[in-house]
Design an enzyme around this catalytic site. Structure first.
Site, mmCIF file in Angstrom:
data_model
loop_
_atom_site.group_PDB
_atom_site.id
_atom_site.type_symbol
_atom_site.label_atom_id
_atom_site.label_comp_id
_atom_site.label_asym_id
_atom_site.label_seq_id
_atom_site.Cartn_x
_atom_site.Cartn_y
_atom_site.Cartn_z
ATOM 1 N N ASP A 170 0.828 -1.213 0.000
ATOM 2 C CA ASP A 170 0.000 0.000 0.000
ATOM 3 C C ASP A 170 0.861 1.260 0.000
ATOM 4 O OD1 ASP A 170 -1.288 -2.350 1.405
ATOM 5 O OD2 ASP A 170 -3.039 -1.122 1.017
ATOM 6 N N ASP A 199 -1.613 -2.580 -4.022
ATOM 7 C CA ASP A 199 -1.906 -1.147 -3.942
ATOM 8 C C ASP A 199 -0.624 -0.356 -4.201
ATOM 9 O OD1 ASP A 199 -4.553 -1.645 -3.614
ATOM 10 O OD2 ASP A 199 -4.710 -0.861 -1.574
ATOM 11 N N TYR A 202 -2.035 4.387 -6.231
ATOM 12 C CA TYR A 202 -3.203 5.151 -5.770
ATOM 13 C C TYR A 202 -3.604 6.243 -6.759
ATOM 14 C CZ TYR A 202 -3.145 2.630 -1.370
ATOM 15 O OH TYR A 202 -3.199 1.640 -0.438
ATOM 16 N N HIS A 321 -3.661 -9.473 -1.128
ATOM 17 C CA HIS A 321 -3.851 -8.088 -0.705
ATOM 18 C C HIS A 321 -4.721 -7.974 0.550
ATOM 19 C CE1 HIS A 321 -3.714 -3.832 -0.896
ATOM 20 N NE2 HIS A 321 -5.032 -3.742 -0.955
ATOM 21 N N HIS A 331 -11.693 -2.491 6.730
ATOM 22 C CA HIS A 331 -11.721 -3.694 5.881
ATOM 23 C C HIS A 331 -11.930 -4.950 6.722
ATOM 24 C CE1 HIS A 331 -10.440 -0.949 2.837
ATOM 25 N NE2 HIS A 331 -9.264 -0.746 3.387
ATOM 26 N N HIS A 358 -3.554 -3.844 2.448
ATOM 27 C CA HIS A 358 -4.927 -3.324 2.451
ATOM 28 C C HIS A 358 -5.256 -2.481 3.676
ATOM 29 C CE1 HIS A 358 -8.750 -3.033 0.559
ATOM 30 N NE2 HIS A 358 -9.401 -3.901 1.309
ATOM 31 N N HIS A 360 -4.143 -0.103 6.485
ATOM 32 C CA HIS A 360 -2.983 0.793 6.532
ATOM 33 C C HIS A 360 -2.398 0.863 7.939
ATOM 34 C CE1 HIS A 360 -4.979 2.695 2.801
ATOM 35 N NE2 HIS A 360 -4.385 1.555 2.542
HETATM 36 FE FE LIG Z 1 -6.165 -1.957 -0.532
#
Ligand SMILES: [Fe+2]
Ligand SMILES: *[C@@H]1O[C@H](CO)[C@@H](O)[C@H](O)[C@H]1NC(C)=O
Ligand SMILES: *[C@@H]1O[C@H](CO)[C@@H](O)[C@H](O)[C@H]1NC(C)=O
Ligand SMILES: *[C@@H]1O[C@H](CO)[C@@H](O)[C@H](O)[C@H]1NC(C)=O
Ligand SMILES: *[C@@H]1O[C@H](CO)[C@@H](O)[C@H](O)[C@H]1NC(C)=O
Ligand SMILES: *[C@@H]1O[C@H](CO)[C@@H](O)[C@H](O)[C@H]1NC(C)=O
Length: 470
Positions: A170, A199, A202, A321, A331, A358, A360
């Site tokens: 990420d 990720d 972005y 991920h 999530h 995924h 953070h």
């Molecule tokens: Fe993600």
């Protein structure tokens, strides 16, 4: 015995019964640690377009966004990719080692359009038949502005080949992303290849998924990925599904820009595949492709896991991920459906460790599994399981969406350590039995480990390693 004593001894007895019940379900005691380190809350901001890290290399048609990844199953090939903007130019890669003649590999050019964005000329060239454990120099941009880089091939695949993987997820392109990459580069543990858990740029957070931000990301990470392979996993920010602007083909920018050697592992899609590297067998899965029974990914994984020969590659690592075990209020349970499908296999085949992104933040689990449940037995709690992998969430690369700070309370038993800070990790395989894992937060000095653990291999040394964490 007085009344009070009787009452309290009953209470003790009741407690024992309850505890016995709880233990018979194998519940993990000593729920983990939530780090006391509290990061100063600052807004995570993307680096502006005129930042030093996004500078276009000088010269007519100069190659930019140079990146490499493994190009076959064994590590004797490298895919070299880059972008030219003025004209297609040459897709040749000139390469050599200290004791070999200069050779040339030819590749292909692709381009794509996304809404009103048109990509540059994206080159992908696979350099094959390399020697193991050898430093190669390579040149791209032949005919116009040439740029030279180098990489070192991994040791031959075998049970005692030591190797150090970096772990980043990420990442994005904020000031924090730049700190994460800098800390990875300056970590004295010296990662030799990055396992990237999805990720990337972005770009999809910009209006119309402004694909210029895919280009800036490619230039930002070049300083690492032109010199060591990054092993790619697709995340949700790679989907770029935007029907409102007529973009309905998922993964379009990602799959044009980042090639992987999926055919070498019998996969029919670049979103799931495997490689061997030194003593590791790395399986990459796609949280955003179908994974139910009878789907291509399911059939591939079903045939893939029995192929892993632990005598040859003791370390079985899975990348995905969306995490299966996550105790942040972000999530939460998104990975649950895939867990239900594949977790029994991970236990059967004794996966050593699963890395996901995924969320953070950072989290490391106990060795737990949750595979006993059927529709009537009610056994639906994760239990300690020495055949199960450790699950690590390392989605803390530093992207502009900021940190996930809100955690479920109390900390579940499966969670061994969690902290909402940006950082990266290294997984340092010493031999067939031992690997040293450490996580590094960006606020610390380059050599500081905020969380670490000696991993004992599940095939050669399957003893409890939970107490080896620091
Ligand atoms: Fe993600
Ligand atoms: C694409 O469209 C957006 C608005 O719809 C506009 O701001 C931008 O300048 C356009 N970009 C190009 C390359 O035409
Ligand atoms: C990014 O990090 C590099 C290496 O530490 C530094 O030279 C550069 O100035 C940084 N750029 C930005 C925009 O923070
Ligand atoms: C597994 O790997 C070992 C060590 O490389 C090798 O001796 C053995 O033949 C392999 N087994 C199979 C079934 O391929
Ligand atoms: C944290 O998440 C929970 C569950 O989604 C929510 O109820 C709570 O309000 C959140 N707390 C903060 C401080 O955002
Ligand atoms: C494997 O590495 C560990 C950690 O460095 C070491 O303690 C152990 O002795 C090594 N095993 C062998 C067989 O060399």
């Amino acid at each position: 015995m007085g009344v009070l004593d009787l009452a309290s001894s009953r209470a003790v007895a009741a407690t024992v019964v309850v505890l016995g019940l709880v233990l018979s379900f194998g519940v993990v005691c000593n729920g983990g640690k939530t780090s006391s380190f509290v990061r100063k809350v600052e807004k995570t901001v993307d680096m502006p377009l005129d930042s030093d890290v996004f500078k276009v290399p000088p010269g007519y048609n100069a190659p930019q966004q140079v990146h490499i990844t493994q190009g076959d199953q064994l590590g004797k090939a490298v895919i070299v990719s880059w972008v030219t903007v003025d004209e297609p130019g040459s897709s040749s890669v000139l390469y050599w080692s200290a004791n070999s003649k200069k050779k040339k590999a030819e590749g292909k050019i692709t381009t794509y359009k996304f809404y009103n964005y048109t990509s540059g000329y994206i080159h992908h060239t696979t350099v094959r038949n390399l020697m193991f454990n050898t430093k190669y120099y390579y040149v791209v941009g032949i005919g116009h502005t040439e740029r030279q880089f180098w990489f070192i091939t991994p040791p031959e695949v075998g049970p005692d080949s030591s190797y150090t993987f970096g772990l980043i997820g990420d990442l994005g392109q904020s000031y924090d992303s730049n700190k994460t990459l800098t800390h990875y580069e300056l970590n004295p543990q010296k990662g030799q290849a990055v396992l990237f858990v999805g990720d990337l740029s972005y770009a999809d957070n910009y209006p119309n998924h402004d694909n210029v931000r895919w280009d800036t990301w490619g230039r930002f990470i070049e300083r690492s990925v032109a010199y060591q392979p990054w092993i790619w996993t697709a995340g949700n920010h790679e989907i770029d599904f935007a029907p409102e602007i007529g973009e309905t083909k998922p993964f379009k920018p990602y799959s044009h820009r980042y090639h992987v050697p999926y055919k070498a592992s019998g996969s029919t899609s670049p979103f799931w595949y495997s490689i061997k590297r030194a003593s590791a067998y790395i399986i990459v899965l796609s949280s955003y492709s179908a994974y139910g029974k009878y789907t291509p990914q399911y059939k591939w994984l079903e045939e893939e896991l029995p192929k892993v020969n632990r005598s040859e590659t003791p370390w079985l690592i899975v990348l995905m991920h969306s995490p299966w075990y996550n105790s942040y209020n972000y999530h939460y349970m998104e990975g649950e459906t895939m867990r239900v499908m594949y977790e029994p296999w991970f236990v059967t085949y004794k996966v050593d460790v699963v890395f996901a992104g995924h969320v953070h933040a950072y989290e490391r689990s106990e060795r737990v599994s949750n595979v006993a449940y059927n529709i009537v037995n009610g056994i639906c709690k994760p239990v300690k399981d020495q055949y199960a992998p450790v699950y690590i969430t390392i989605g803390d690369g530093g992207n502009l969406e900021g940190l996930a700070t809100n955690m479920t309370e109390p900390q579940p038993d499966y969670s061994a350590y969690r902290e909402a800070s940006f950082g990266h990790a290294t997984f340092d395989i010493k031999n067939r039995t031992h690997a040293y894992y450490s996580w590094h937060r960006n606020q610390d000095g380059y050599a500081v480990k905020a969380d670490s653990m000696w991993f004992f291999n599940r095939f050669y040394h399957p003893v409890d390693d939970s107490t080896s964490a620091e």
